[in-house]
Scaffold this motif. Structure first.
Motif, PDB file in Angstrom:
ATOM      1  N   ALA A 165      12.960   1.645  24.590  1.00  0.00           N
ATOM      2  CA  ALA A 165      13.911   2.765  24.566  1.00  0.00           C
ATOM      3  C   ALA A 165      13.235   4.069  24.989  1.00  0.00           C
ATOM      4  O   ALA A 165      13.888   5.101  25.138  1.00  0.00           O
ATOM      5  N   GLY A 166      11.912   4.024  25.123  1.00  0.00           N
ATOM      6  CA  GLY A 166      11.188   5.233  25.546  1.00  0.00           C
ATOM      7  C   GLY A 166      10.477   5.938  24.395  1.00  0.00           C
ATOM      8  O   GLY A 166       9.980   7.043  24.550  1.00  0.00           O
ATOM      9  N   GLY A 167      10.481   5.310  23.213  1.00  0.00           N
ATOM     10  CA  GLY A 167       9.835   5.922  22.038  1.00  0.00           C
ATOM     11  C   GLY A 167      10.822   6.815  21.302  1.00  0.00           C
ATOM     12  O   GLY A 167      11.842   7.217  21.855  1.00  0.00           O
ATOM     13  N   ILE A 168      10.500   7.110  20.065  1.00  0.00           N
ATOM     14  CA  ILE A 168      11.414   7.906  19.232  1.00  0.00           C
ATOM     15  C   ILE A 168      11.207   9.403  19.496  1.00  0.00           C
ATOM     16  O   ILE A 168      10.089   9.901  19.442  1.00  0.00           O
ATOM     17  N   ASP A 169      12.298  10.087  19.832  1.00  0.00           N
ATOM     18  CA  ASP A 169      12.203  11.532  20.105  1.00  0.00           C
ATOM     19  C   ASP A 169      12.118  12.322  18.810  1.00  0.00           C
ATOM     20  O   ASP A 169      11.369  13.278  18.717  1.00  0.00           O
ATOM     21  N   LEU A 170      12.935  11.929  17.845  1.00  0.00           N
ATOM     22  CA  LEU A 170      12.956  12.664  16.579  1.00  0.00           C
ATOM     23  C   LEU A 170      13.145  11.669  15.430  1.00  0.00           C
ATOM     24  O   LEU A 170      14.113  10.912  15.426  1.00  0.00           O
ATOM     25  N   GLN A 171      12.223  11.674  14.504  1.00  0.00           N
ATOM     26  CA  GLN A 171      12.303  10.756  13.359  1.00  0.00           C
ATOM     27  C   GLN A 171      12.694  11.549  12.110  1.00  0.00           C
ATOM     28  O   GLN A 171      12.052  12.539  11.773  1.00  0.00           O
ATOM     29  N   VAL A 172      13.735  11.101  11.438  1.00  0.00           N
ATOM     30  CA  VAL A 172      14.161  11.699  10.167  1.00  0.00           C
ATOM     31  C   VAL A 172      13.500  10.920   9.028  1.00  0.00           C
ATOM     32  O   VAL A 172      13.544   9.690   8.999  1.00  0.00           O
ATOM     33  N   LEU A 173      12.922  11.636   8.079  1.00  0.00           N
ATOM     34  CA  LEU A 173      12.282  10.982   6.927  1.00  0.00           C
ATOM     35  C   LEU A 173      12.746  11.599   5.610  1.00  0.00           C
ATOM     36  O   LEU A 173      13.066  12.789   5.550  1.00  0.00           O
ATOM     37  N   GLY A 174      12.735  10.760   4.555  1.00  0.00           N
ATOM     38  CA  GLY A 174      12.786  11.265   3.186  1.00  0.00           C
ATOM     39  C   GLY A 174      11.400  11.025   2.610  1.00  0.00           C
ATOM     40  O   GLY A 174      10.479  10.612   3.324  1.00  0.00           O
ATOM     41  N   ILE A 175      11.233  11.262   1.331  1.00  0.00           N
ATOM     42  CA  ILE A 175       9.946  10.949   0.702  1.00  0.00           C
ATOM     43  C   ILE A 175      10.219  10.295  -0.648  1.00  0.00           C
ATOM     44  O   ILE A 175      11.141  10.701  -1.372  1.00  0.00           O
TER      45      ILE A 175
ATOM     46  N   VAL B  10       3.134   3.401   9.100  1.00  0.00           N
ATOM     47  CA  VAL B  10       2.770   4.819   9.208  1.00  0.00           C
ATOM     48  C   VAL B  10       2.399   5.122  10.663  1.00  0.00           C
ATOM     49  O   VAL B  10       2.804   6.149  11.226  1.00  0.00           O
ATOM     50  N   GLY B  11       1.681   4.183  11.291  1.00  0.00           N
ATOM     51  CA  GLY B  11       1.298   4.354  12.697  1.00  0.00           C
ATOM     52  C   GLY B  11       2.512   4.432  13.607  1.00  0.00           C
ATOM     53  O   GLY B  11       2.546   5.219  14.554  1.00  0.00           O
ATOM     54  N   THR B  12       3.529   3.620  13.314  1.00  0.00           N
ATOM     55  CA  THR B  12       4.767   3.639  14.109  1.00  0.00           C
ATOM     56  C   THR B  12       5.425   5.012  13.978  1.00  0.00           C
ATOM     57  O   THR B  12       5.841   5.621  14.970  1.00  0.00           O
ATOM     58  N   ILE B  13       5.519   5.488  12.752  1.00  0.00           N
ATOM     59  CA  ILE B  13       6.186   6.772  12.479  1.00  0.00           C
ATOM     60  C   ILE B  13       5.448   7.917  13.179  1.00  0.00           C
ATOM     61  O   ILE B  13       6.066   8.798  13.786  1.00  0.00           O
ATOM     62  N   LEU B  14       4.120   7.885  13.124  1.00  0.00           N
ATOM     63  CA  LEU B  14       3.332   8.981  13.711  1.00  0.00           C
ATOM     64  C   LEU B  14       3.485   9.061  15.231  1.00  0.00           C
ATOM     65  O   LEU B  14       3.169  10.073  15.838  1.00  0.00           O
ATOM     66  N   GLU B  15       3.983   7.979  15.861  1.00  0.00           N
ATOM     67  CA  GLU B  15       4.167   8.003  17.318  1.00  0.00           C
ATOM     68  C   GLU B  15       5.453   8.714  17.739  1.00  0.00           C
ATOM     69  O   GLU B  15       5.635   8.984  18.928  1.00  0.00           O
ATOM     70  N   ALA B  16       6.334   9.023  16.794  1.00  0.00           N
ATOM     71  CA  ALA B  16       7.541   9.785  17.152  1.00  0.00           C
ATOM     72  C   ALA B  16       7.105  11.139  17.707  1.00  0.00           C
ATOM     73  O   ALA B  16       6.115  11.708  17.249  1.00  0.00           O
ATOM     74  N   ARG B  17       7.851  11.647  18.707  1.00  0.00           N
ATOM     75  CA  ARG B  17       7.437  12.919  19.325  1.00  0.00           C
ATOM     76  C   ARG B  17       7.594  14.096  18.371  1.00  0.00           C
ATOM     77  O   ARG B  17       6.859  15.065  18.430  1.00  0.00           O
ATOM     78  N   GLU B  18       8.596  13.982  17.499  1.00  0.00           N
ATOM     79  CA  GLU B  18       8.826  15.045  16.525  1.00  0.00           C
ATOM     80  C   GLU B  18       9.336  14.395  15.247  1.00  0.00           C
ATOM     81  O   GLU B  18      10.007  13.358  15.286  1.00  0.00           O
ATOM     82  N   ILE B  19       9.022  15.021  14.117  1.00  0.00           N
ATOM     83  CA  ILE B  19       9.414  14.444  12.821  1.00  0.00           C
ATOM     84  C   ILE B  19      10.016  15.537  11.954  1.00  0.00           C
ATOM     85  O   ILE B  19       9.513  16.670  11.928  1.00  0.00           O
ATOM     86  N   ILE B  20      11.101  15.198  11.235  1.00  0.00           N
ATOM     87  CA  ILE B  20      11.554  16.093  10.168  1.00  0.00           C
ATOM     88  C   ILE B  20      11.563  15.299   8.864  1.00  0.00           C
ATOM     89  O   ILE B  20      11.896  14.109   8.853  1.00  0.00           O
TER      90      ILE B  20
ATOM     91  N   HIS C  49       0.134  14.967  12.397  1.00  0.00           N
ATOM     92  CA  HIS C  49       1.116  14.980  13.490  1.00  0.00           C
ATOM     93  C   HIS C  49       1.346  16.413  13.978  1.00  0.00           C
ATOM     94  O   HIS C  49       1.427  17.330  13.172  1.00  0.00           O
ATOM     95  N   PRO C  50       1.449  16.605  15.305  1.00  0.00           N
ATOM     96  CA  PRO C  50       1.543  17.981  15.815  1.00  0.00           C
ATOM     97  C   PRO C  50       2.890  18.669  15.643  1.00  0.00           C
ATOM     98  O   PRO C  50       2.988  19.883  15.834  1.00  0.00           O
ATOM     99  N   LYS C  51       3.948  17.932  15.328  1.00  0.00           N
ATOM    100  CA  LYS C  51       5.269  18.579  15.337  1.00  0.00           C
ATOM    101  C   LYS C  51       6.149  18.097  14.183  1.00  0.00           C
ATOM    102  O   LYS C  51       7.011  17.245  14.368  1.00  0.00           O
TER     103      LYS C  51
END
Ligand code: PGA
Length: 262
Positions: free
Chosen positions: A123-133, A184-194, A226-228
């Motif tokens: 799909a081209g990788g995740i542009d924005l990943q939404v997370l809870g904690i 965690v590695g998969t999540i960190l590859e998203a271009r941006e995370i909230i 992660h940078p963003k």
């Protein structure tokens, strides 16, 4: 890490939805990573409102969910597929074929997890990943001790998570003991995370992951690498942070120069 604090859950959710909308409007064929749980419900409600009232379209959007209970049918009311259908997908114009939630009934789990990772890449990788904690500082179902290099896989749930999530089940014995989760590695590859968190119960893990050491014992602390990342909090979830004044100062400064850090 940008830290945005709002007085209430509703305001926090609306602010997060504005960021999601902004990013969706900027890119065609957007790939959105999604989370379940109580936390993102306000965000999803706002996205549905934006779809109905402001024409926000999900026609070209692909989604990938973080996790799913192992052993639950997609039709089970506590499955994350069911959660996503009823709380978001059924109310927007997304193609169901473009929505991905790990298959809790996968026969060959290892093969399925590899396939899931490949689909994200295709799909081209995740542009924005939404997370809870989680109360134990987890992201996805990456429980304390998960490697920062971990990929999508089958995991055993932590006792704390089973206890936390038992509120959705009739009795604690009904909570599945295993789940499939992005790593965690998969999540960190998203271009941006909230990451969103609200309520007093999240104050401790929030302070730990933002201001504490980077440690696999609090898997959300990997986000410091992660940078963003933008963290959206209500006042209660922010209450144990030491540098609240600085986070508020940054937001004010952003307003003054009419520019966001990202
Ligand atoms: P919650 O779950 O939003 O229901 O608090 C968050 C999580 O466990 O990641």
């Amino acid at each position: 890490m940008r830290v945005i604090i709002r007085p209430t859950y509703e305001e926090m959710s609306k602010e997060a939805a504005l960021l999601v909308k902004d990013r969706m409007m900027k890119k065609r064929d957007f790939v959105l990573g999604l989370a379940t749980g109580s936390t993102p419900l306000g965000l999803y409600k706002e996205l549905i409102r934006m779809h109905k009232e402001e024409g926000l379209s999900f026609k070209n959007v692909k989604t990938f969910n973080l996790d799913e209970y192992y052993g639950l049918e997609p039709t089970h009311p506590q499955s994350y597929r069911y959660f996503m259908d009823t709380n978001l997908f059924n109310h927007i114009d997304i193609e169901k074929a473009n929505t991905h939630v790990p298959d809790g009934k996968a026969e060959d789990v290892e093969k399925f997890c590899q396939w899931y990772e490949e689909e994200i890449k295709k799909a081209g990788g995740i542009d924005l990943q939404v997370l809870g904690i989680g109360g134990d500082g987890h992201i996805g179902f990456n429980e304390p001790g998960s490697s920062f290099n971990s990929r999508t896989r089958l995991v055993a749930l932590d006792e704390q998570t089973i206890k936390d999530n038992s509120r959705f089940f009739e009795k604690i014995e009904d909570v599945p003991r295993f789940a499939i989760t992005m790593g965690v590695g998969t999540i960190l590859e998203a271009r941006e995370i909230i990451l969103l968190a609200n309520g007093k119960k999240k104050a401790r893990p929030v302070a730990q992951f933002i201001e504490g050491p980077i440690t696999s014992l609090v898997t959300a602390s990997a986000l410091q690498l992660h940078p963003k990342v933008t963290v959206f909090l209500d006042e209660e979830a922010a209450s144990e942070l030491k540098r609240i004044d600085y986070y508020k100062f940054v937001e004010e400064a952003e307003k003054k120069i009419n520019k966001k850090l990202f």
